[in-house]
Design a protein around this motif. Structure first.
Motif, PDB file in Angstrom:
ATOM      1  N   PHE A  32       0.815  -1.204   0.000  1.00 47.27           N
ATOM      2  CA  PHE A  32       0.000   0.000   0.000  1.00 47.27           C
ATOM      3  C   PHE A  32       0.851   1.257   0.000  1.00 47.27           C
ATOM      4  O   PHE A  32       1.966   1.283   0.545  1.00 47.27           O
ATOM      5  CB  PHE A  32      -0.902   0.038   1.234  1.00 47.27           C
ATOM      6  CG  PHE A  32      -2.142  -0.800   1.109  1.00 47.27           C
ATOM      7  CD1 PHE A  32      -2.095  -2.158   1.343  1.00 47.27           C
ATOM      8  CD2 PHE A  32      -3.348  -0.230   0.744  1.00 47.27           C
ATOM      9  CE1 PHE A  32      -3.232  -2.952   1.227  1.00 47.27           C
ATOM     10  CE2 PHE A  32      -4.495  -1.007   0.622  1.00 47.27           C
ATOM     11  CZ  PHE A  32      -4.430  -2.366   0.863  1.00 47.27           C
ATOM     12  N   GLY A  33       0.285   2.294  -0.581  1.00 46.08           N
ATOM     13  CA  GLY A  33       0.871   3.611  -0.460  1.00 46.08           C
ATOM     14  C   GLY A  33       0.553   4.204   0.901  1.00 46.08           C
ATOM     15  O   GLY A  33      -0.158   3.604   1.714  1.00 46.08           O
ATOM     16  N   GLN A  34       1.044   5.404   1.141  1.00 49.91           N
ATOM     17  CA  GLN A  34       0.876   6.047   2.443  1.00 49.91           C
ATOM     18  C   GLN A  34      -0.493   6.696   2.602  1.00 49.91           C
ATOM     19  O   GLN A  34      -0.865   7.101   3.690  1.00 49.91           O
ATOM     20  CB  GLN A  34       1.985   7.082   2.661  1.00 49.91           C
ATOM     21  CG  GLN A  34       1.778   8.394   1.919  1.00 49.91           C
ATOM     22  CD  GLN A  34       2.262   8.338   0.476  1.00 49.91           C
ATOM     23  OE1 GLN A  34       2.276   7.293  -0.176  1.00 49.91           O
ATOM     24  NE2 GLN A  34       2.646   9.498  -0.044  1.00 49.91           N
ATOM     25  N   GLY A  35      -1.240   6.754   1.519  1.00 43.53           N
ATOM     26  CA  GLY A  35      -2.583   7.315   1.592  1.00 43.53           C
ATOM     27  C   GLY A  35      -2.620   8.794   1.254  1.00 43.53           C
ATOM     28  O   GLY A  35      -1.642   9.524   1.469  1.00 43.53           O
ATOM     29  N   THR A  36      -3.747   9.217   0.693  1.00 37.76           N
ATOM     30  CA  THR A  36      -4.004  10.630   0.432  1.00 37.76           C
ATOM     31  C   THR A  36      -5.286  11.013   1.160  1.00 37.76           C
ATOM     32  O   THR A  36      -6.344  10.429   0.900  1.00 37.76           O
ATOM     33  CB  THR A  36      -4.176  10.908  -1.073  1.00 37.76           C
ATOM     34  OG1 THR A  36      -2.972  10.619  -1.756  1.00 37.76           O
ATOM     35  CG2 THR A  36      -4.578  12.367  -1.303  1.00 37.76           C
ATOM     36  N   ARG A  37      -5.162  11.959   2.045  1.00 41.93           N
ATOM     37  CA  ARG A  37      -6.362  12.436   2.749  1.00 41.93           C
ATOM     38  C   ARG A  37      -6.930  13.617   1.967  1.00 41.93           C
ATOM     39  O   ARG A  37      -6.338  14.684   1.934  1.00 41.93           O
ATOM     40  CB  ARG A  37      -6.034  12.840   4.182  1.00 41.93           C
ATOM     41  CG  ARG A  37      -7.281  13.143   4.998  1.00 41.93           C
ATOM     42  CD  ARG A  37      -6.998  13.232   6.475  1.00 41.93           C
ATOM     43  NE  ARG A  37      -6.591  11.968   7.073  1.00 41.93           N
ATOM     44  CZ  ARG A  37      -7.406  10.985   7.398  1.00 41.93           C
ATOM     45  NH1 ARG A  37      -8.713  11.092   7.193  1.00 41.93           N
ATOM     46  NH2 ARG A  37      -6.948   9.887   7.967  1.00 41.93           N
ATOM     47  N   LEU A  38      -8.038  13.369   1.313  1.00 39.86           N
ATOM     48  CA  LEU A  38      -8.668  14.376   0.472  1.00 39.86           C
ATOM     49  C   LEU A  38      -9.829  15.023   1.208  1.00 39.86           C
ATOM     50  O   LEU A  38     -10.694  14.331   1.755  1.00 39.86           O
ATOM     51  CB  LEU A  38      -9.182  13.740  -0.824  1.00 39.86           C
ATOM     52  CG  LEU A  38     -10.040  14.634  -1.730  1.00 39.86           C
ATOM     53  CD1 LEU A  38      -9.191  15.758  -2.321  1.00 39.86           C
ATOM     54  CD2 LEU A  38     -10.693  13.825  -2.836  1.00 39.86           C
ATOM     55  N   THR A  39      -9.814  16.348   1.197  1.00 40.82           N
ATOM     56  CA  THR A  39     -10.934  17.116   1.755  1.00 40.82           C
ATOM     57  C   THR A  39     -11.549  17.933   0.639  1.00 40.82           C
ATOM     58  O   THR A  39     -10.833  18.677  -0.050  1.00 40.82           O
ATOM     59  CB  THR A  39     -10.466  18.047   2.884  1.00 40.82           C
ATOM     60  OG1 THR A  39      -9.834  17.262   3.914  1.00 40.82           O
ATOM     61  CG2 THR A  39     -11.642  18.813   3.472  1.00 40.82           C
ATOM     62  N   VAL A  40     -12.841  17.778   0.446  1.00 35.64           N
ATOM     63  CA  VAL A  40     -13.556  18.558  -0.564  1.00 35.64           C
ATOM     64  C   VAL A  40     -14.429  19.575   0.164  1.00 35.64           C
ATOM     65  O   VAL A  40     -15.277  19.212   0.992  1.00 35.64           O
ATOM     66  CB  VAL A  40     -14.413  17.654  -1.468  1.00 35.64           C
ATOM     67  CG1 VAL A  40     -15.101  18.496  -2.548  1.00 35.64           C
ATOM     68  CG2 VAL A  40     -13.554  16.576  -2.110  1.00 35.64           C
ATOM     69  N   VAL A  41     -14.193  20.833  -0.155  1.00 37.68           N
ATOM     70  CA  VAL A  41     -14.919  21.905   0.565  1.00 37.68           C
ATOM     71  C   VAL A  41     -15.866  22.643  -0.365  1.00 37.68           C
ATOM     72  O   VAL A  41     -15.761  22.563  -1.586  1.00 37.68           O
ATOM     73  CB  VAL A  41     -13.932  22.888   1.212  1.00 37.68           C
ATOM     74  CG1 VAL A  41     -13.082  22.181   2.238  1.00 37.68           C
ATOM     75  CG2 VAL A  41     -13.066  23.560   0.150  1.00 37.68           C
TER      76      VAL A  41
END
Lengths: 115, 112
Positions: free
Chosen positions: A106-115
């Motif tokens: 796995f990759g380290q992850g992307t925390r996406l926030t949509v505003v």
């Protein structure tokens, strides 16, 4: 050391924007996966690919598309980001070598926030 | 794909042995059982994999009964750093391709 690298660790985007999440692996793996992870829901499979230019829908493909033009790169695309796509996104890869231990990296992850 | 069922959460104390059981009643003949561990803000990582009987590595042991309808991940003498979510997956390794489907996992909390 094997590596799955996601292009961003944190990302903030506006509603309606087109968003690209990139994932690159250096293990010459055939299979690549995109998941999203939300509290209490575990990892849910969005799309996966078992070869260049091949893609298959996972359990929650709505609102997403993917692209695999090269073996090492698998992109997740949010065509028009919405707030309910705010989540942690994880990319993974595995080999298709028959009989081999199927270990997902796995990759380290992307925390996406949509505003 | 065989469906798996695990407890949602478990609590333990440092130094105890923890056993997490996964039910997979519809496991197919060619399916292997794999366990992953996930720490907060990280992707899951492979712990152990087996087909039948018992498998042991430096991290854990995996016990699989003869009917293979369940499996138990055993963590000896857990420490605080074993606090994580543990996932059980079942799939056929011999197809050359495996769709990896994770469930909600078991959240293990180890206390002092």
């Amino acid at each position: 050391d094997v590596k799955v690298t996601q292009s961003s660790r944190y990302l903030v985007k506006r509603t309606g924007e087109k968003v690209f999440l990139e994932c690159v692996q250096d293990m010459d793996h055939e299979n690549m996966f995109w998941y999203r992870q939300d509290p209490g829901l575990g990892l849910r499979l969005i799309y996966f690919s078992y070869d260049v230019k091949m893609k298959e829908k996972g359990d929650i493909p709505e609102g997403y598309s993917v692209s695999r033009e090269k073996k090492e790169r698998f992109s997740l695309i949010l065509e028009s980001a919405s707030t309910n796509q705010t989540s942690m996104y994880l990319c993974a890869s595995t080999t298709s070598l028959r009989g081999a231990r199927t270990e997902a990296f796995f990759g380290q992850g992307t925390r996406l926030t949509v505003v | 794909l065989a469906k798996t069922t695990q407890p949602i959460s478990m609590d333990s104390y440092e130094g105890q042995e923890v056993n997490i059981t996964c039910s997979h009643n519809n496991i197919a003949t060619n399916d292997y059982i794999t366990w992953y561990q996930q720490f907060p803000s990280q992707g899951p990582r492979f712990i152990i994999q087996g087909y039948k009987t018992k498998v042991t590595n430096e991290v854990a042991s995996l016990f699989i009964p003869a009917d293979r309808k369940s499996s138990t991940l055993s963590l000896p003498r857990v420490s605080l750093s074993d606090t994580a979510v543990y996932y059980c997956l079942v799939g056929d390794l011999n197809t050359g391709f495996q769709k990896l489907v994770f469930g909600t996992g078991t959240r293990l909390l180890v206390s002092p």
